[in-house]
Scaffold this motif. Structure first.
Motif, PDB file in Angstrom:
ATOM      1  N   THR A 271      18.201  -2.519  19.369  1.00 54.16           N
ATOM      2  CA  THR A 271      17.191  -2.451  20.418  1.00 54.16           C
ATOM      3  C   THR A 271      15.935  -1.839  19.818  1.00 54.16           C
ATOM      4  O   THR A 271      16.002  -0.789  19.171  1.00 54.16           O
TER       5      THR A 271
ATOM      6  N   ARG B 288      18.772 -10.486  31.109  1.00 52.12           N
ATOM      7  CA  ARG B 288      18.848  -9.029  30.938  1.00 52.12           C
ATOM      8  C   ARG B 288      18.150  -8.537  29.670  1.00 52.12           C
ATOM      9  O   ARG B 288      17.778  -7.376  29.583  1.00 52.12           O
TER      10      ARG B 288
ATOM     11  N   HIS C 258      14.912  -4.979  26.154  1.00 46.13           N
ATOM     12  CA  HIS C 258      15.586  -5.016  27.448  1.00 46.13           C
ATOM     13  C   HIS C 258      14.577  -4.987  28.599  1.00 46.13           C
ATOM     14  O   HIS C 258      14.774  -4.292  29.587  1.00 46.13           O
ATOM     15  N   GLN C 259      13.494  -5.742  28.441  1.00 48.57           N
ATOM     16  CA  GLN C 259      12.467  -5.920  29.464  1.00 48.57           C
ATOM     17  C   GLN C 259      12.001  -4.587  30.076  1.00 48.57           C
ATOM     18  O   GLN C 259      11.919  -4.423  31.277  1.00 48.57           O
ATOM     19  N   GLY C 260      11.720  -3.619  29.210  1.00 50.05           N
ATOM     20  CA  GLY C 260      11.168  -2.346  29.672  1.00 50.05           C
ATOM     21  C   GLY C 260      12.214  -1.325  30.081  1.00 50.05           C
ATOM     22  O   GLY C 260      11.864  -0.218  30.479  1.00 50.05           O
ATOM     23  N   ARG C 261      13.480  -1.655  29.970  1.00 51.85           N
ATOM     24  CA  ARG C 261      14.531  -0.710  30.352  1.00 51.85           C
ATOM     25  C   ARG C 261      15.014   0.142  29.179  1.00 51.85           C
ATOM     26  O   ARG C 261      15.945   0.932  29.326  1.00 51.85           O
ATOM     27  N   GLU C 262      14.374   0.007  28.017  1.00 55.00           N
ATOM     28  CA  GLU C 262      14.740   0.841  26.875  1.00 55.00           C
ATOM     29  C   GLU C 262      14.481   2.309  27.221  1.00 55.00           C
ATOM     30  O   GLU C 262      13.602   2.612  28.014  1.00 55.00           O
ATOM     31  N   SER C 263      15.223   3.200  26.601  1.00 57.52           N
ATOM     32  CA  SER C 263      15.086   4.628  26.916  1.00 57.52           C
ATOM     33  C   SER C 263      13.733   5.181  26.495  1.00 57.52           C
ATOM     34  O   SER C 263      13.254   6.141  27.092  1.00 57.52           O
TER      35      SER C 263
END
Length: 133
Positions: free
Chosen positions: A12, A41, A60-65
């Protein structure tokens, strides 16, 4: 039954375009796949490496930590790429330098020799050869 070898690695990354350019320069090839996952996703860019290994970059379309990579955190420590000889390892050290990728040179140990370096997200990578190479 023999345990199977690795078929792919997927990382990622925080900036897919930047990482795709960086890995394309490192690998000396362009990705063979660049698409959204079927369920939407994540988006992945995949490189086909010698020996049938696939190397993927995921967003992950902006869902990365958003947290920087840290090999001391539970999970991935580093990705090691096998090289066949010490001479090849020396050529990779030169190639990294030519690409402007920082490294600390070849480190030798009784179990083999390697060159450690980092990608744009600080993910730890290594070129490694065994002791008899």
């Amino acid at each position: 039954m023999a345990f199977p070898g690795l078929q792919h690695v997927a990382l990622t990354v925080s900036d897919l375009d930047r990482s795709t350019r960086w890995y394309a320069a490192l690998f000396g090839t362009e990705p063979v796949l660049d698409e959204d996952e079927e369920g939407g996703r994540f988006h992945h860019t995949v490189f086909a490496l010698d020996g049938g290994m696939l190397f993927g970059l995921h967003t992950h379309q902006g869902r990365e930590s958003g947290e920087p990579f840290d090999e001391q955190r539970t999970g991935l420590d580093h990705v090691g790429f096998a090289v066949g000889s010490h001479a090849e390892l020396e050529r990779w050290a030169q190639r990294l330098t030519e690409l402007g990728i920082g490294h600390d040179g070849i480190k030798r140990a009784h179990y083999g020799s390697g060159i450690s370096f980092r990608d744009p997200d600080n993910i730890a990578l290594e070129f490694f050869t065994g002791p008899d190479s």
